[in-house]
Enzyme design. Structure first.
Site, PDB file in Angstrom:
ATOM      1  N   LYS A 117     -10.292  -0.822  10.679  1.00  0.00           N
ATOM      2  CA  LYS A 117     -10.448  -2.020   9.858  1.00  0.00           C
ATOM      3  C   LYS A 117     -10.780  -3.239  10.725  1.00  0.00           C
ATOM      4  O   LYS A 117     -11.127  -4.291  10.214  1.00  0.00           O
ATOM      5  CB  LYS A 117      -9.188  -2.271   9.041  1.00  0.00           C
ATOM      6  CG  LYS A 117      -8.934  -1.194   7.986  1.00  0.00           C
ATOM      7  CD  LYS A 117      -7.968  -1.671   6.956  1.00  0.00           C
ATOM      8  CE  LYS A 117      -7.162  -0.566   6.316  1.00  0.00           C
ATOM      9  NZ  LYS A 117      -7.902   0.253   5.368  1.00  0.00           N
ATOM     10  N   ASP A 176       3.084  -4.758   8.064  1.00  0.00           N
ATOM     11  CA  ASP A 176       1.865  -3.968   7.941  1.00  0.00           C
ATOM     12  C   ASP A 176       0.687  -4.936   8.076  1.00  0.00           C
ATOM     13  O   ASP A 176       0.392  -5.704   7.164  1.00  0.00           O
ATOM     14  CB  ASP A 176       1.862  -3.263   6.575  1.00  0.00           C
ATOM     15  CG  ASP A 176       0.538  -2.554   6.281  1.00  0.00           C
ATOM     16  OD1 ASP A 176      -0.405  -2.678   7.096  1.00  0.00           O
ATOM     17  OD2 ASP A 176       0.460  -1.885   5.241  1.00  0.00           O
ATOM     18  N   GLN A 223      -4.510  -5.306   6.974  1.00  0.00           N
ATOM     19  CA  GLN A 223      -5.510  -6.193   6.352  1.00  0.00           C
ATOM     20  C   GLN A 223      -5.546  -7.571   7.008  1.00  0.00           C
ATOM     21  O   GLN A 223      -6.224  -8.474   6.516  1.00  0.00           O
ATOM     22  CB  GLN A 223      -5.210  -6.347   4.853  1.00  0.00           C
ATOM     23  CG  GLN A 223      -5.331  -5.067   4.059  1.00  0.00           C
ATOM     24  CD  GLN A 223      -6.762  -4.565   3.953  1.00  0.00           C
ATOM     25  OE1 GLN A 223      -7.723  -5.316   4.132  1.00  0.00           O
ATOM     26  NE2 GLN A 223      -6.918  -3.275   3.682  1.00  0.00           N
ATOM     27  N   HIS A 251       0.868  -1.174   0.000  1.00  0.00           N
ATOM     28  CA  HIS A 251       0.000   0.000   0.000  1.00  0.00           C
ATOM     29  C   HIS A 251       0.910   1.232   0.000  1.00  0.00           C
ATOM     30  O   HIS A 251       2.015   1.183   0.535  1.00  0.00           O
ATOM     31  CB  HIS A 251      -0.838  -0.051   1.288  1.00  0.00           C
ATOM     32  CG  HIS A 251      -1.917   0.972   1.394  1.00  0.00           C
ATOM     33  ND1 HIS A 251      -1.655   2.293   1.697  1.00  0.00           N
ATOM     34  CD2 HIS A 251      -3.262   0.878   1.258  1.00  0.00           C
ATOM     35  CE1 HIS A 251      -2.807   2.958   1.741  1.00  0.00           C
ATOM     36  NE2 HIS A 251      -3.790   2.121   1.476  1.00  0.00           N
ATOM     37  N   CYS A 260      -4.762   2.445  -3.730  1.00  0.00           N
ATOM     38  CA  CYS A 260      -3.541   3.010  -3.142  1.00  0.00           C
ATOM     39  C   CYS A 260      -2.356   2.059  -3.315  1.00  0.00           C
ATOM     40  O   CYS A 260      -1.519   1.919  -2.404  1.00  0.00           O
ATOM     41  CB  CYS A 260      -3.727   3.350  -1.667  1.00  0.00           C
ATOM     42  SG  CYS A 260      -4.966   4.602  -1.387  1.00  0.00           S
TER      43      CYS A 260
END
Lengths: 141, 406
Positions: free
Chosen positions: B226, B200, B203, B123, B364
């Site tokens: 999220k 990261d 997600q 991202h 993104c």
């Protein structure tokens, strides 16, 4: 036909279609029919990049009237582009600068002209008016 | 399987609203997940019952507020199995957490000429902070490529982890391809070469059980919104010895020990990295989101979502005219595709008319779009409250899109 008359004509065409699917079907048809964009004008200079879709816009002046040629990679955007050209083509700079373009709202497509849609249409209209302003300045000299 | 989906859906009032005259089908969970009552009510209680700035006052309300804030930190610590709660830094989101590490890790551990590695599937939030750091400090930013099926080209990784490389920043689950990266193996390889790893987890955190101790990663970052928590909250987990050695990023209240014009000394972890009044109400909401997930159980959520994902794959592949991006062996939580010959903007616009919310565009992740030579995709990303009948609605919606273009 004045800009107002042309806008009214479009509103009438769409008002006959009550279902959203029919309205978008017509937009897709209009988008598919917009095929006159000349490849030599597909340059970065004429590119208006939205976050979601791209619009290419080229303008020229003849006898004090402004003409447009445009394309988009998204068909729905292209359909709306076709409507804008139908309304604004062959107009004087002042007519273009003052055009209300209320028909977009009247046919239920206002959401596509919201800056948050980031489809390049808002920037395209701004660019059409910029061209009009530039030619107005040029013609006044 | 004990997953009371009807009851769960009732926890999310927004799911019962219509959109464009149709029942909402919300498949944009990868961008933001909806918020259950329990989270909103927890934040309401702060405002209605004990709102006060934290760590400041000796009065009762301030103490209650501070206790709730620190209890949320403890919940997050337990949720990701971190050793100590001081390793949990609250941020505004994943992006801010990455920027914090880029700034402070760079300042503490990097020299001009050093290198960083990111992958091609990152991202923008896990690319641009490193680009800025690389420009500032004259570092080299190296890129781990992605294979055609959406998996990382792991064979190329050892060569990128050379003696100049200090940090590898990589996503746990791709926000475009759904690829679940083998982060444990990647951390092990990087550590064998003396390279630190930031993961990261934006997600991943709400789809799978994340155990930072087992992963042995150096940093793990994620966002509240999220994982069914409030927007404007996020978490940076870091190894204590690294966080200790890193200088503060932002200055202000809370993060100081003593301030004199001759120089200031800084507070200890985690406060050193939490300048100014934090979003303590949001953090309490984040704590409630952790409670919500823990109550359902990450294992149960994972199992339910796995079955839903398999159904979505079968149903959408069955349409026959979609081109899928990301077909990794290990993948989940979202499907990225293009209806043949139809621009993602057009597909998304028409689906919206049918009440179906999907994300369209480059997500993104422009370098990844360039990698596949496409302007964008349509992305349906799933959450714990989605159902098979909603997947059916998407499939039928895509058939209608096709009809409109016929």
């Amino acid at each position: 036909m004045t800009i107002e008359e042309r806008e009214k004509e479009i509103v009438e065409e769409f008002s006959m279609l009550s279902d959203w699917m029919d309205r978008y079907s017509l937009l897709i048809e209009l988008g598919n029919d917009l095929t006159d964009f000349e490849e030599e004008h597909r340059s970065n200079q004429n590119l208006i990049e939205g976050c979601q879709s791209k619009v290419w816009l080229y303008a020229w002046e003849k006898d004090g009237l402004i003409y447009f040629m445009a394309d988009s990679d998204a068909i729905i955007v292209k359909g709306i582009v076709a409507l804008l050209i139908r309304v604004l083509n062959g107009r004087t700079p002042d007519e273009i600068l003052e055009a209300p373009l209320a028909f977009v709202d009247a046919i239920g497509l206002k959401e596509h002209l919201s800056p948050t849609r980031s489809n390049g249409l808002v920037a395209m209209i701004k660019q059409m008016r910029m061209y009009a302003l530039a030619y107005k300045t040029k013609l006044a000299r | 399987m004990n997953f009371p989906i009807d009851e769960i859906r009732k926890d999310f009032p927004i799911l019962s609203r219509p959109v464009n005259g149709r029942p909402l089908v919300y498949f944009d969970n990868g961008a933001t997940a909806q918020t259950p009552r329990q989270v909103v009510e927890a934040m309401d209680r702060v405002y209605y019952e004990y709102n006060s700035n934290i760590h400041r006052g000796i009065h009762t309300l301030s103490n209650l507020s501070t206790e709730a804030f620190e209890a949320a930190r403890e919940k997050v610590r337990d949720f990701i199995n971190a050793a100590e709660s001081r390793q949990i830094i609250f941020t505004r989101g994943t992006t801010e957490a990455i920027n914090l590490v880029a700034h402070s890790f760079g300042a503490a551990f990097m020299q001009p000429g050093d290198a960083l590695v990111v992958s091609e599937m990152e991202h923008h939030s896990n690319i641009v902070p490193w680009q800025l750091l690389a420009e500032r400090m004259q570092l080299e930013l190296k890129v781990l490529p992605v294979l055609d099926n959406g998996e990382l080209d792991l064979a190329a990784l050892p060569a990128l982890l050379d003696e100049r490389t200090r940090l590898l920043a990589i996503t746990h689950i791709s926000n475009v391809l759904g690829t679940i990266n083998p982060v444990k193996d990647i951390v092990e390889l990087a550590h064998s070469k003396g390279v630190k790893v930031l993961i990261d987890g934006a997600q991943a955190i709400h789809h799978t059980r994340v155990d930072v101790a087992a992963l042995d990663c150096d940093f793990y970052v994620f966002s509240g919104h999220k994982m069914y928590g409030p927007t404007g909250t996020g978490v940076l987990y870091g190894k204590a010895e690294l966080l200790e050695a890193m200088p503060p990023w932002q200055g202000g209240g809370e993060m100081i020990q003593q301030v004199r014009f001759s120089g200031s000394t800084y507070n200890e972890l985690p406060y050193k990295f939490e300048a100014g009044t934090p979003d303590y109400v949001g953090v309490v909401g984040l704590g409630a989101a952790v409670d919500y997930l823990q109550q359902l159980g990450m294992v149960a959520i994972g199992a339910y979502e796995k079955e839903l994902f398999a159904y979505a794959v079968e149903r959408l592949e069955g349409l026959g005219d979609l081109i899928f991006y990301g077909t990794a062996a290990q993948r989940g939580s979202l499907l990225s595709f293009l209806p043949e010959g139809i621009h993602p903007f057009d597909a998304g616009t028409l689906l919206d008319k049918m009440g179906i919310a999907v994300r369209t565009g480059h997500h993104c992740a422009q370098p990844l779009m360039d990698r596949f030579g496409i302007p964008g995709t349509v992305r349906a990303s799933f959450g714990l409250y989605n159902t098979k009948s909603e997947v059916d609605a998407l499939a039928e919606g895509l058939l209608k899109v096709r009809q409109l273009f016929a």
